[in-house]
Design an enzyme around this catalytic site. Structure first.
Site, PDB file in Angstrom:
ATOM      1  N   ALA A   1       7.439 -12.850   1.128  1.00  0.00           N
ATOM      2  CA  ALA A   1       6.588 -13.136   2.295  1.00  0.00           C
ATOM      3  C   ALA A   1       6.234 -14.620   2.340  1.00  0.00           C
ATOM      4  O   ALA A   1       6.362 -15.260   3.389  1.00  0.00           O
ATOM      5  CB  ALA A   1       5.326 -12.283   2.248  1.00  0.00           C
TER       6      ALA A   1
ATOM      7  N   ARG B   1      -4.381 -16.238   1.633  1.00  0.00           N
ATOM      8  CA  ARG B   1      -4.363 -15.861   3.041  1.00  0.00           C
ATOM      9  C   ARG B   1      -3.428 -14.672   3.239  1.00  0.00           C
ATOM     10  O   ARG B   1      -2.325 -14.652   2.705  1.00  0.00           O
ATOM     11  CB  ARG B   1      -3.843 -17.059   3.843  1.00  0.00           C
ATOM     12  CG  ARG B   1      -3.660 -16.812   5.314  1.00  0.00           C
ATOM     13  CD  ARG B   1      -2.899 -17.993   5.903  1.00  0.00           C
ATOM     14  NE  ARG B   1      -2.783 -17.895   7.338  1.00  0.00           N
ATOM     15  CZ  ARG B   1      -1.970 -18.673   8.057  1.00  0.00           C
ATOM     16  NH1 ARG B   1      -1.235 -19.574   7.440  1.00  0.00           N
ATOM     17  NH2 ARG B   1      -1.906 -18.541   9.358  1.00  0.00           N
TER      18      ARG B   1
ATOM     19  N   VAL C   1       1.417 -10.398  -2.953  1.00  0.00           N
ATOM     20  CA  VAL C   1       0.772  -9.173  -2.483  1.00  0.00           C
ATOM     21  C   VAL C   1       1.453  -7.904  -3.027  1.00  0.00           C
ATOM     22  O   VAL C   1       0.808  -7.021  -3.569  1.00  0.00           O
ATOM     23  CB  VAL C   1       0.743  -9.138  -0.931  1.00  0.00           C
ATOM     24  CG1 VAL C   1       0.462  -7.731  -0.397  1.00  0.00           C
ATOM     25  CG2 VAL C   1      -0.301 -10.117  -0.405  1.00  0.00           C
ATOM     26  N   GLY C   2       2.783  -7.821  -2.890  1.00  0.00           N
ATOM     27  CA  GLY C   2       3.498  -6.550  -3.061  1.00  0.00           C
ATOM     28  C   GLY C   2       3.257  -5.821  -4.364  1.00  0.00           C
ATOM     29  O   GLY C   2       3.141  -4.602  -4.393  1.00  0.00           O
ATOM     30  N   GLU C   3       3.192  -6.548  -5.474  1.00  0.00           N
ATOM     31  CA  GLU C   3       3.058  -5.883  -6.771  1.00  0.00           C
ATOM     32  C   GLU C   3       1.639  -5.957  -7.321  1.00  0.00           C
ATOM     33  O   GLU C   3       1.330  -5.328  -8.339  1.00  0.00           O
ATOM     34  CB  GLU C   3       4.007  -6.533  -7.792  1.00  0.00           C
ATOM     35  CG  GLU C   3       5.467  -6.358  -7.445  1.00  0.00           C
ATOM     36  CD  GLU C   3       6.335  -7.346  -8.211  1.00  0.00           C
ATOM     37  OE1 GLU C   3       6.946  -6.936  -9.199  1.00  0.00           O
ATOM     38  OE2 GLU C   3       6.405  -8.530  -7.808  1.00  0.00           O
TER      39      GLU C   3
ATOM     40  N   GLY D   1       9.935  -1.811   3.599  1.00  0.00           N
ATOM     41  CA  GLY D   1       8.682  -1.118   3.889  1.00  0.00           C
ATOM     42  C   GLY D   1       7.504  -2.056   3.749  1.00  0.00           C
ATOM     43  O   GLY D   1       6.352  -1.684   3.973  1.00  0.00           O
TER      44      GLY D   1
ATOM     45  N   PRO E   1      -3.212  -8.548   7.642  1.00  0.00           N
ATOM     46  CA  PRO E   1      -4.124  -7.761   6.801  1.00  0.00           C
ATOM     47  C   PRO E   1      -3.848  -6.257   6.839  1.00  0.00           C
ATOM     48  O   PRO E   1      -4.061  -5.570   5.853  1.00  0.00           O
ATOM     49  CB  PRO E   1      -5.507  -8.062   7.400  1.00  0.00           C
ATOM     50  CG  PRO E   1      -5.348  -9.316   8.160  1.00  0.00           C
ATOM     51  CD  PRO E   1      -3.913  -9.384   8.606  1.00  0.00           C
ATOM     52  N   LYS E   2      -3.322  -5.778   7.965  1.00  0.00           N
ATOM     53  CA  LYS E   2      -3.032  -4.338   8.051  1.00  0.00           C
ATOM     54  C   LYS E   2      -1.892  -3.952   7.106  1.00  0.00           C
ATOM     55  O   LYS E   2      -1.969  -2.961   6.384  1.00  0.00           O
ATOM     56  CB  LYS E   2      -2.657  -3.995   9.494  1.00  0.00           C
ATOM     57  CG  LYS E   2      -2.418  -2.528   9.774  1.00  0.00           C
ATOM     58  CD  LYS E   2      -2.009  -2.353  11.244  1.00  0.00           C
ATOM     59  CE  LYS E   2      -1.619  -0.916  11.516  1.00  0.00           C
ATOM     60  NZ  LYS E   2      -2.505  -0.294  12.505  1.00  0.00           N
TER      61      LYS E   2
HETATM   62  N1  MCN Z   1       1.732  -9.957   2.875  1.00  0.00           N
HETATM   63  C1  MCN Z   1       0.692 -10.521   3.588  1.00  0.00           C
HETATM   64  N2  MCN Z   1       0.155 -11.709   3.177  1.00  0.00           N
HETATM   65  C2  MCN Z   1       0.623 -12.360   2.088  1.00  0.00           C
HETATM   66  C3  MCN Z   1       1.686 -11.821   1.358  1.00  0.00           C
HETATM   67  C4  MCN Z   1       2.238 -10.610   1.783  1.00  0.00           C
HETATM   68  O1  MCN Z   1       0.252  -9.942   4.583  1.00  0.00           O
HETATM   69  N3  MCN Z   1       0.059 -13.507   1.712  1.00  0.00           N
HETATM   70  C5  MCN Z   1       2.267  -8.630   3.248  1.00  0.00           C
HETATM   71  C6  MCN Z   1       3.433  -8.688   4.237  1.00  0.00           C
HETATM   72  O2  MCN Z   1       3.410  -7.551   5.060  1.00  0.00           O
HETATM   73  C7  MCN Z   1       4.646  -8.634   3.308  1.00  0.00           C
HETATM   74  C8  MCN Z   1       4.161  -7.724   2.195  1.00  0.00           C
HETATM   75  O3  MCN Z   1       2.751  -7.983   2.090  1.00  0.00           O
HETATM   76  O4  MCN Z   1       5.784  -8.113   3.953  1.00  0.00           O
HETATM   77  C9  MCN Z   1       4.820  -7.963   0.818  1.00  0.00           C
HETATM   78  O5  MCN Z   1       4.927  -9.329   0.562  1.00  0.00           O
HETATM   79  P1  MCN Z   1       5.277  -9.959  -0.871  1.00  0.00           P
HETATM   80  O6  MCN Z   1       4.117  -9.845  -1.758  1.00  0.00           O
HETATM   81  O7  MCN Z   1       5.847 -11.305  -0.630  1.00  0.00           O
HETATM   82  O8  MCN Z   1       6.409  -9.010  -1.466  1.00  0.00           O
HETATM   83  P2  MCN Z   1       7.966  -9.019  -1.078  1.00  0.00           P
HETATM   84  O9  MCN Z   1       8.122  -9.105   0.375  1.00  0.00           O
HETATM   85  O10 MCN Z   1       8.689  -9.986  -1.950  1.00  0.00           O
HETATM   86  O11 MCN Z   1       8.366  -7.534  -1.457  1.00  0.00           O
HETATM   87  C10 MCN Z   1       8.700  -7.194  -2.773  1.00  0.00           C
HETATM   88  C11 MCN Z   1       7.551  -6.528  -3.489  1.00  0.00           C
HETATM   89  C12 MCN Z   1       8.027  -6.014  -4.789  1.00  0.00           C
HETATM   90  S1  MCN Z   1       8.644  -7.168  -5.861  1.00  0.00           S
HETATM   91  C13 MCN Z   1       8.022  -4.670  -5.070  1.00  0.00           C
HETATM   92  S2  MCN Z   1       8.552  -4.142  -6.593  1.00  0.00           S
HETATM   93  C14 MCN Z   1       7.548  -3.729  -4.080  1.00  0.00           C
HETATM   94  C15 MCN Z   1       6.613  -4.322  -3.116  1.00  0.00           C
HETATM   95  O12 MCN Z   1       6.998  -5.512  -2.641  1.00  0.00           O
HETATM   96  N4  MCN Z   1       8.349  -2.735  -3.643  1.00  0.00           N
HETATM   97  C16 MCN Z   1       7.998  -2.041  -2.508  1.00  0.00           C
HETATM   98  N5  MCN Z   1       6.087  -3.473  -2.197  1.00  0.00           N
HETATM   99  C17 MCN Z   1       6.819  -2.399  -1.772  1.00  0.00           C
HETATM  100  N6  MCN Z   1       6.453  -1.693  -0.680  1.00  0.00           N
HETATM  101  C18 MCN Z   1       7.242  -0.691  -0.244  1.00  0.00           C
HETATM  102  N7  MCN Z   1       6.864   0.002   0.867  1.00  0.00           N
HETATM  103  N8  MCN Z   1       8.393  -0.341  -0.875  1.00  0.00           N
HETATM  104  C19 MCN Z   1       8.790  -0.988  -1.987  1.00  0.00           C
HETATM  105  O13 MCN Z   1       9.924  -0.652  -2.592  1.00  0.00           O
HETATM  106 MO1  MOS Z   2       9.766  -6.078  -7.673  1.00  0.00          MO
HETATM  107  S1  MOS Z   2       9.822  -4.989  -9.438  1.00  0.00           S
HETATM  108  O1  MOS Z   2       9.860  -7.640  -8.492  1.00  0.00           O
HETATM  109  O2  MOS Z   2      11.358  -5.822  -7.089  1.00  0.00           O
END
Ligand code: MCN
Ligand code: MOS
Length: 766
Positions: free
Chosen positions: A521, A656, A731-733, A478, A660-661
């Site tokens: 990412a 970066r 980004v994700g967490e 997602g 962004p969306k």
């Molecule tokens: N992204 C971006 N620019 C960056 C980094 C990331 O635009 N510089 C955007 C991208 O769309 C990328 C997303 O953010 O796909 C997430 O990137 P990243 O931070 O690298 O995270 P991961 O892909 O490693 O995903 C794992 C992270 C974690 S550890 C958890 S916990 C979490 C999270 O992502 N669980 C999620 N976000 C979640 N989002 C959804 N919908 N569902 C989960 O279970």
């Molecule tokens: Mo995220 S808690 O590092 O899968």
């Protein structure tokens, strides 16, 4: 307000993205239409002929042992093929855990006979239909001998163990505390919290031969999962195929192989038939662990002008009796402010619970709740604006590692978020702002997440029709992996987004590490970028040197844009035309970002199937972190004590942004989870037997649309090439961190009442 409304005034990360191509732009999700039309198939939707159904039987006591387990009634039930428990199931090889702790035994069973938590897996029933399996599971007769139970950890702090490895200290924290004119000290608590991903855990296991199996299972780590099954069943890695093209959320719960998955594989092997196992929603509270309860005492000492002179953070998390999970509570405290004297102590308290696990921003999230609440208490004690207090203590480097920041634009976060929120209109006095019968509170807090990185690998194939395939075993839960990898390849090769197809989530594809720690990412865009640049170079070389190339004498070099290749001023032909002319069906390139040097296949595999290759936070030269500042408005009903979040403005520095969306969607998702943590989420444990009393979606509350107000996220990040190859940060967490304290601080401002234990429910305010 959305990120787009504020962009003109405040700018956004794509300003600095230095790209004219697709990477860094706001693209809709590449997998979006497949998901909304149902074309995207999740693990349990995979159809397999002749599958049997497996249902788990879980312990109904919290501590003790199974005295007798009578399978006869269950075995005699209609449709039943197999009933297995610790006594009857074959064992599998015991493995070191993901942190390298060695097992105490050589072989183990996924089923327990000694019970250390309520809901522990004790047996499983396999039948022709799900209904028959469920009915039979209820007929397994178990008698237990119960022993004394420690359901939750004692409030007096006894029975904790210090984790020496995680102790941090510099300067003279005790001396600083003793001599300081202003001091705050308080204890903060967070309860058990659960991931509650929409897609339930489950898997379909098929043994094609004694030493060969295919598993459809949602996972955050295809290669790690394949390797675990291979080692547990003592078969070659290549013989295990894990398929996980779509993951309906994981939040940390789908990172590692869990006992019920091993049980399903054992059942499939014993019956010689494919086995399907979905765990029920109620079992999601005990079949694997989520965020442990924490208790943290924070002391901050400051000079009269607000300069921090010392911080002391003592934090405890509960863990299982037999397995250690550490929720690293000092992690944010040690790097957020300029603290010349510092100490953090990490403790664990073993109780009768399932082993807790990683849940979105483990450690960081509760750590920030304690620190950022305490900072607000310090601002009150100093009679100082909380933003001003933070500005005065902004560290010019990382005190913990002594290294410079790769980038840290937190001051810019304060500037833009405070302005967008209208913070200067805040009357600092508690209970001073109103909206009719609602008390209005404005609070703020900061969040952060380290940048982790691991190697990645990718294969790119340019087909005869000019379409580009990107292949990786990494996953998309997602988050947007499909989309950003298509953007990366399109950008680096010079083809439109639409002609790139990304294939993910299959252990037959090139290797990838876990999608955890918000690392995927950055590491996968880096691997795909490297591969795509090599593809581009090969295409150009073909055009210049192949004797059948129509571009052979066109120029000294060629350019590729919009799917066409040619000399910068000359005519360009489609990539497909070049491949046809030179007689190539496909151009395929594989690259990885492993460290330099000769590597054996075993060493390569280890990088992708263990956590050895993961760089945590700092590199050799820089401390790498993302940052955010949340400004939140709450409205508290004066009579009923109900709290509503009415406005959120969050500024982020995640370097970066590749899209962004999608990043905005990640930030909003984190903030929504943070609102749940602040106001709703709490696993309630029965002290008599360790049962989770609200183990369902009706009683374990998570935010719904009606709980969520307008959320504006504004990016102030700029490309940070010290942090990652393409300049992005985590980004994700990130954005879940700091939301709960911002809300608690807003509630204090609204009501004059400081709530130090989450969630902030109405009875704590009346
Ligand atoms: N992204 C971006 N620019 C960056 C980094 C990331 O635009 N510089 C955007 C991208 O769309 C990328 C997303 O953010 O796909 C997430 O990137 P990243 O931070 O690298 O995270 P991961 O892909 O490693 O995903 C794992 C992270 C974690 S550890 C958890 S916990 C979490 C999270 O992502 N669980 C999620 N976000 C979640 N989002 C959804 N919908 N569902 C989960 O279970
Ligand atoms: Mo995220 S808690 O590092 O899968």
């Amino acid at each position: 307000m959305t990120v787009h409304d504020t962009r003109e005034k405040f700018g956004d990360a794509s300003d600095g993205a230095a790209t004219s191509g697709p990477l860094g732009r706001a693209h809709a999700r590449a997998d979006g239409s497949a998901k909304v039309t149902g074309a995207a198939t999740y693990a349990m939707e995979h159809r397999v002929a002749g599958a049997l159904h497996c249902v788990l039987v879980q312990a109904t006591i919290g501590a003790g042992r199974v005295v007798s387990l009578d399978r006869t009634a269950a075995e005699a039930s209609p449709g039943v093929r197999l009933v297995i428990d610790a006594a009857s199931a074959p064992m599998v090889k015991a493995l070191a855990d993901y942190w390298g702790n060695q097992p105490k035994v050589d072989y183990e069973s996924p089923f327990a006979a000694d019970i250390t938590h309520n809901g522990q897996l004790v047996a499983a029933v396999v039948a022709d239909t799900l209904e028959e399996a469920r009915a039979a599971a209820a007929r397994v007769r178990i008698t237990y001998e119960e022993t004394p139970l420690r359901a939750t950890f004692a409030a007096d702090g006894t029975e904790t163990h210090v984790v020496d490895m995680l102790a941090k200290s510099w300067g003279d924290p005790d001396g600083a505390m003793a001599g300081a004119p202003v001091r705050v000290e308080a204890t903060y608590e967070t309860p058990r919290e659960y991931h509650m991903a929409i897609e339930p855990h489950g898997l379909i296991v098929e043994w094609e031969a004694d030493d060969r199996l295919t598993i459809h299972e949602a996972t955050q780590w295809v290669d790690g999962t394949a390797d675990w099954f291979a080692r547990a069943f003592e078969i070659p890695f290549e013989n295990v195929r894990i398929v996980s093209p779509y993951v309906g959320g994981g939040f940390g719960s789908k990172g590692f192989v869990l006992p019920h998955s091993i049980a399903a594989a054992v059942a499939a092997r014993m019956t010689g038939r494919p086995v399907k196992l979905t765990i029920a929603r109620s079992q999601h509270f005990t079949a694997f662990g989520a965020r442990p309860a924490t208790r943290q005492t924070v002391k901050i000492a400051a000079a009269a002008d607000g300069t921090i002179v010392g911080i002391d953070h003592d934090g405890t998390n509960e863990t299982a009796l037999d397995k250690v999970f550490v929720e690293t509570l000092g992690v944010v405290t040690s790097m957020m402010y300029a603290a010349p004297n510092f100490r953090s102590t990490q403790r664990i308290a073993p109780v009768h619970t399932v082993m807790p696990g990683a849940f979105r921003a483990p450690g960081k999230n509760p750590s920030a709740f304690a620190l950022e609440s305490a900072m607000d208490e310090l601002a009150v004690a100093l009679d100082m604006d909380p933003v001003e207090l933070r500005r005065r203590n902004e560290p010019d480097h990382d005190f913990e590692t002594g290294k410079p920041w790769s980038s840290r634009r937190l001051l810019q976060c304060y500037d833009v978020a405070a302005e967008a929120f209208g913070w200067s209109n805040r009357n600092p006095a508690p209970r001073s702002m109103r909206d009719g019968r609602q008390l209005v509170g404005w609070g703020m807090a900061v969040g952060t997440h380290p940048v982790y990185s691991s190697p990645g690998e990718a294969t790119i194939r340019v087909r005869a029709d000019g379409k580009v395939e990107v292949l990786s075993s990494s996953i998309d839960m997602g988050t947007g992996t499909y989309t950003i990898l298509a953007q990366t390849a399109a950008d680096a090769i010079g083809v439109p987004m639409e002609s790139v197809e990304v294939k993910l989530g299959d252990s037959r594809l090139p290797r990838a590490p876990v999608a955890g720690g918000s690392q995927l990412a950055n590491l996968m865009t880096a691997a795909v970028h490297k591969t795509a640049v090599a593809v581009r170079e090969e295409l150009i070389a073909l055009g210049l040197t192949d004797e059948n190339s129509p571009l052979r004498n066109a120029a000294n070099t060629l350019e590729i844009a919009d799917g066409r290749i040619g000399a910068s001023r000359g005519e360009a032909i489609p990539i497909s035309a070049l491949l046809a002319a030179v007689g190539r069906d496909v151009l395929e390139v594989n690259r990885d970002t492993l460290p330099e040097g000769e590597r054996t296949p075993e060493e390569r595999l280890r990088f992708f199937t263990s956590l050895v290759g993961m760089e945590h936070g700092a590199t050799a030269t820089h401390a790498r972190h993302s940052f955010c500042a949340h400004f939140i408005e709450v409205k508290v009903d004066e009579d009923f004590g109900t709290v509503r979040v009415s406005r959120v403005v969050t500024a982020v520095d995640a370097g970066r942004l590749y899209n962004p969306k999608l990043a905005d969607s990640q930030f909003k998702g984190g903030i929504i989870m943070g609102i749940g943590m602040a106001l709703l989420e709490e696993g309630i444990t029965d002290p008599r037997n360790g049962r989770i009393l609200n183990a369902n979606f009706g009683d374990y509350l998570v935010p719904t649309n009606a709980d969520i107000p307008n959320i504006a996220t504004i990016s102030v990040g700029q490309p940070d090439y010290e942090a990652t190859p393409l300049g992005g940060k985590a980004v994700g967490e990130l954005s879940i961190v700091g939301v709960a304290p911002a809300i608690a601080n807003a509630v204090y401002h609204a009501t004059g009442k400081r709530v130090r234990d989450l969630p902030i429910t109405l009875e704590k305010l009346i």
